[in-house]
Write an enzyme that holds these catalytic residues in place. Sequence first.
Site, PDB file in Angstrom:
ATOM      1  N   ASP A  21       1.042  -1.217  -0.124  1.00 12.45           N
ATOM      2  CA  ASP A  21       0.144   0.349  -0.295  1.00 12.45           C
ATOM      3  C   ASP A  21       0.881   1.306  -0.148  1.00 12.45           C
ATOM      4  O   ASP A  21       0.893   2.016   0.362  1.00 12.45           O
ATOM      5  CB  ASP A  21      -0.723  -0.191   0.853  1.00 12.45           C
ATOM      6  CG  ASP A  21      -2.353  -1.165   0.671  1.00 12.45           C
ATOM      7  OD1 ASP A  21      -2.212  -1.710   0.408  1.00 12.45           O
ATOM      8  OD2 ASP A  21      -3.321  -1.558   1.956  1.00 12.45           O
ATOM      9  N   ASP A  63      -4.882  -0.638  -1.450  1.00  9.98           N
ATOM     10  CA  ASP A  63      -6.377  -0.743  -1.202  1.00  9.98           C
ATOM     11  C   ASP A  63      -6.570   0.048  -2.983  1.00  9.98           C
ATOM     12  O   ASP A  63      -6.118   1.063  -3.415  1.00  9.98           O
ATOM     13  CB  ASP A  63      -6.488   0.272  -0.280  1.00  9.98           C
ATOM     14  CG  ASP A  63      -6.226  -0.263   1.024  1.00  9.98           C
ATOM     15  OD1 ASP A  63      -6.862  -0.953   1.438  1.00  9.98           O
ATOM     16  OD2 ASP A  63      -7.143   0.956   2.309  1.00  9.98           O
ATOM     17  N   HIS A  65     -10.910   1.017  -3.560  1.00 15.13           N
ATOM     18  CA  HIS A  65     -11.780   1.381  -2.668  1.00 15.13           C
ATOM     19  C   HIS A  65     -13.282   1.904  -3.266  1.00 15.13           C
ATOM     20  O   HIS A  65     -12.171   2.903  -4.123  1.00 15.13           O
ATOM     21  CB  HIS A  65     -11.982   1.609  -1.683  1.00 15.13           C
ATOM     22  CG  HIS A  65     -11.538   1.104  -0.550  1.00 15.13           C
ATOM     23  ND1 HIS A  65     -10.966  -0.080  -0.204  1.00 15.13           N
ATOM     24  CD2 HIS A  65     -10.347   1.814   0.606  1.00 15.13           C
ATOM     25  CE1 HIS A  65     -10.594  -0.229   0.413  1.00 15.13           C
ATOM     26  NE2 HIS A  65      -9.678   1.273   0.726  1.00 15.13           N
ATOM     27  N   LYS A 107      -6.709  -4.616  -3.388  1.00 15.31           N
ATOM     28  CA  LYS A 107      -7.711  -5.199  -2.368  1.00 15.31           C
ATOM     29  C   LYS A 107      -8.942  -4.691  -1.877  1.00 15.31           C
ATOM     30  O   LYS A 107      -8.589  -3.664  -2.142  1.00 15.31           O
ATOM     31  CB  LYS A 107      -6.629  -5.857  -1.011  1.00 15.31           C
ATOM     32  CG  LYS A 107      -6.283  -4.850  -0.533  1.00 15.31           C
ATOM     33  CD  LYS A 107      -4.836  -5.115   0.928  1.00 15.31           C
ATOM     34  CE  LYS A 107      -4.027  -4.142   1.282  1.00 15.31           C
ATOM     35  NZ  LYS A 107      -4.865  -2.899   2.425  1.00 15.31           N
ATOM     36  N   CYS A 146      -1.669  -2.375   7.412  1.00 11.70           N
ATOM     37  CA  CYS A 146      -2.135  -2.896   6.494  1.00 11.70           C
ATOM     38  C   CYS A 146      -0.904  -4.351   6.599  1.00 11.70           C
ATOM     39  O   CYS A 146      -0.549  -5.551   5.655  1.00 11.70           O
ATOM     40  CB  CYS A 146      -2.137  -2.609   5.555  1.00 11.70           C
ATOM     41  SG  CYS A 146      -3.397  -2.029   4.979  1.00 11.70           S
TER      42      CYS A 146
HETATM   43 ZN   LIG Z   1      -8.281   1.822   2.941  1.00 11.42          ZN
END
Ligand SMILES: [Zn+2]
Length: 199
Positions: A21, A63, A65, A107, A146
């Site tokens: 990340d 990430d 999203h 993810k 993470c």
């Molecule tokens: Zn997040």
Amino acid sequence: MNVPRSQTIDLQDGDALIIVDVQNDFLPGGALAVRNGDEVVPALNTYIDLFLTEGLPIIATRDWHPANHCSFQAQGGPWPPHCIADTHGARFAAGLRLPPDTAVISKAVAPDKDAYSGFAGTELEAVLRSHGVRRVFVGGLATDYCVLNTVRDALENRYQVYVLGDAIRAVNVHPGDGDKAMQDMIVKGAMIITIEHLA
Ligand SMILES: [Zn+2]
């Protein structure tokens, strides 16, 4: 444990670098900035060079999203909106020299599920298996979320885990969270190294 300075580790077949990340929103100025998070970038570039030289796999998690993700405050989650897919904030740090064949693992891509671990609901385990990976070297952001959860899952999946102590930074929502995460990873069997161990 912390690996003693005098001990060197030879990279070999079955090793992989996992970069967790390192995205704009987690860097200073980002939506969910990690203090000094940008400092992991030059450190990780050095590890990237080593793994590239040895022809070993490099994996980057992110990430990724949707705009209505459950971890966002508007949906009752703990975080401000961050790393929304295909936005500047979700992009990898500009200075991070990821090779073109980096395996990118996205993810928490669905609205209703969050994922701190790179293994959660992703193809990471399959990618590692396809490369015959036995040892993973993990750095990135953030130590207490993470990185911690990716390391835990890697240990549970029976990988030998080296945490890159000079290429991680913590959020520290509560003071000491980063130190606690380090302790937790060590107790579960991770080894903490720095670049000197590989050089
Ligand atoms: Zn997040």
